[in-house]
Design a protein around this motif. Structure first.
Motif, PDB file in Angstrom:
ATOM      1  N   ALA A  48       0.871  -1.447   0.075  1.00  0.00           N
ATOM      2  CA  ALA A  48      -0.349   0.305   0.104  1.00  0.00           C
ATOM      3  C   ALA A  48       1.130   1.128  -0.092  1.00  0.00           C
ATOM      4  O   ALA A  48       2.150   1.703   0.727  1.00  0.00           O
ATOM      5  N   ARG A  58      -2.963   3.675  -3.160  1.00  0.00           N
ATOM      6  CA  ARG A  58      -2.757   2.550  -3.421  1.00  0.00           C
ATOM      7  C   ARG A  58      -2.686   1.403  -2.668  1.00  0.00           C
ATOM      8  O   ARG A  58      -2.384   1.634  -2.020  1.00  0.00           O
ATOM      9  N   TYR A  59      -3.252   0.121  -3.618  1.00  0.00           N
ATOM     10  CA  TYR A  59      -3.459  -0.897  -2.605  1.00  0.00           C
ATOM     11  C   TYR A  59      -2.980  -1.998  -3.826  1.00  0.00           C
ATOM     12  O   TYR A  59      -3.288  -1.997  -4.274  1.00  0.00           O
ATOM     13  N   GLU A  61      -3.843  -5.282  -5.505  1.00  0.00           N
ATOM     14  CA  GLU A  61      -5.031  -6.404  -5.537  1.00  0.00           C
ATOM     15  C   GLU A  61      -4.406  -7.370  -4.435  1.00  0.00           C
ATOM     16  O   GLU A  61      -6.226  -7.198  -3.339  1.00  0.00           O
ATOM     17  N   LYS A  64      -6.689  -5.122  -1.379  1.00  0.00           N
ATOM     18  CA  LYS A  64      -8.301  -4.051  -0.993  1.00  0.00           C
ATOM     19  C   LYS A  64      -8.757  -4.624  -1.029  1.00  0.00           C
ATOM     20  O   LYS A  64      -9.025  -6.040  -0.547  1.00  0.00           O
ATOM     21  N   GLY A  65      -9.640  -3.276   0.219  1.00  0.00           N
ATOM     22  CA  GLY A  65     -10.656  -4.210   0.776  1.00  0.00           C
ATOM     23  C   GLY A  65     -10.585  -4.953   1.988  1.00  0.00           C
ATOM     24  O   GLY A  65     -11.669  -4.691   2.754  1.00  0.00           O
ATOM     25  N   THR A  68      -5.890  -1.147   5.097  1.00  0.00           N
ATOM     26  CA  THR A  68      -6.346   0.216   4.980  1.00  0.00           C
ATOM     27  C   THR A  68      -4.881   1.155   5.664  1.00  0.00           C
ATOM     28  O   THR A  68      -4.516   0.611   6.310  1.00  0.00           O
TER      29      THR A  68
END
Length: 123
Positions: A48, A58-59, A61, A64-65, A68
């Motif tokens: 990240a 940016r994260y 894949e 992601k979700g 944070t």
């Protein structure tokens, strides 16, 4: 800038954990920042990144979700909140400062690295 990552540990799958990265020196508030990780026998990979202002993020894949990234420039500290941890998240996590203001996922644009903190997720 000198960086110190902390907050790693041994957790179970599904748990949450927050990593912190504290910076010394005046340049934290003039750099984009990022988290990378390296599992045994694998290349260090991007996780990240966050711009200087925090407005661009940016994260990777796989996270992601679930992860944070955030930063508090007044405290010279960056965070990585990790939820829904999986065994494949097991790695040494490194924080890094980029030689740019803008968010970047490119490892070679990071020129200051912390020592890393170990995260182990058991199944």
């Amino acid at each position: 800038v000198q960086l110190q990552a902390s907050g790693g540990g041994l957790v179970q799958a599904g748990d949450s954990l927050r990593l912190s990265c504290t910076a010394s020196g005046r340049t934290f508030s003039s750099r984009a920042m990022g988290w990378f990780r390296q599992a045994p026998g694998q290349e260090r990979e991007f996780v990240a990144a966050i711009s200087l202002s925090g407005s661009s993020i940016r994260y990777a894949e796989p996270v992601k979700g679930r992860f944070t990234i955030s930063r508090d420039n007044a405290k010279n500290t960056m965070y990585l909140q990790m939820n829904g941890l999986k065994p494949e998240d097991t790695a040494i996590y490194y924080c890094a400062a980029a030689n740019t203001l803008d968010v970047t996922t490119i490892r070679t644009q990071y020129d200051s690295w912390g020592q890393g903190t170990q995260l182990t997720v058991s199944s």
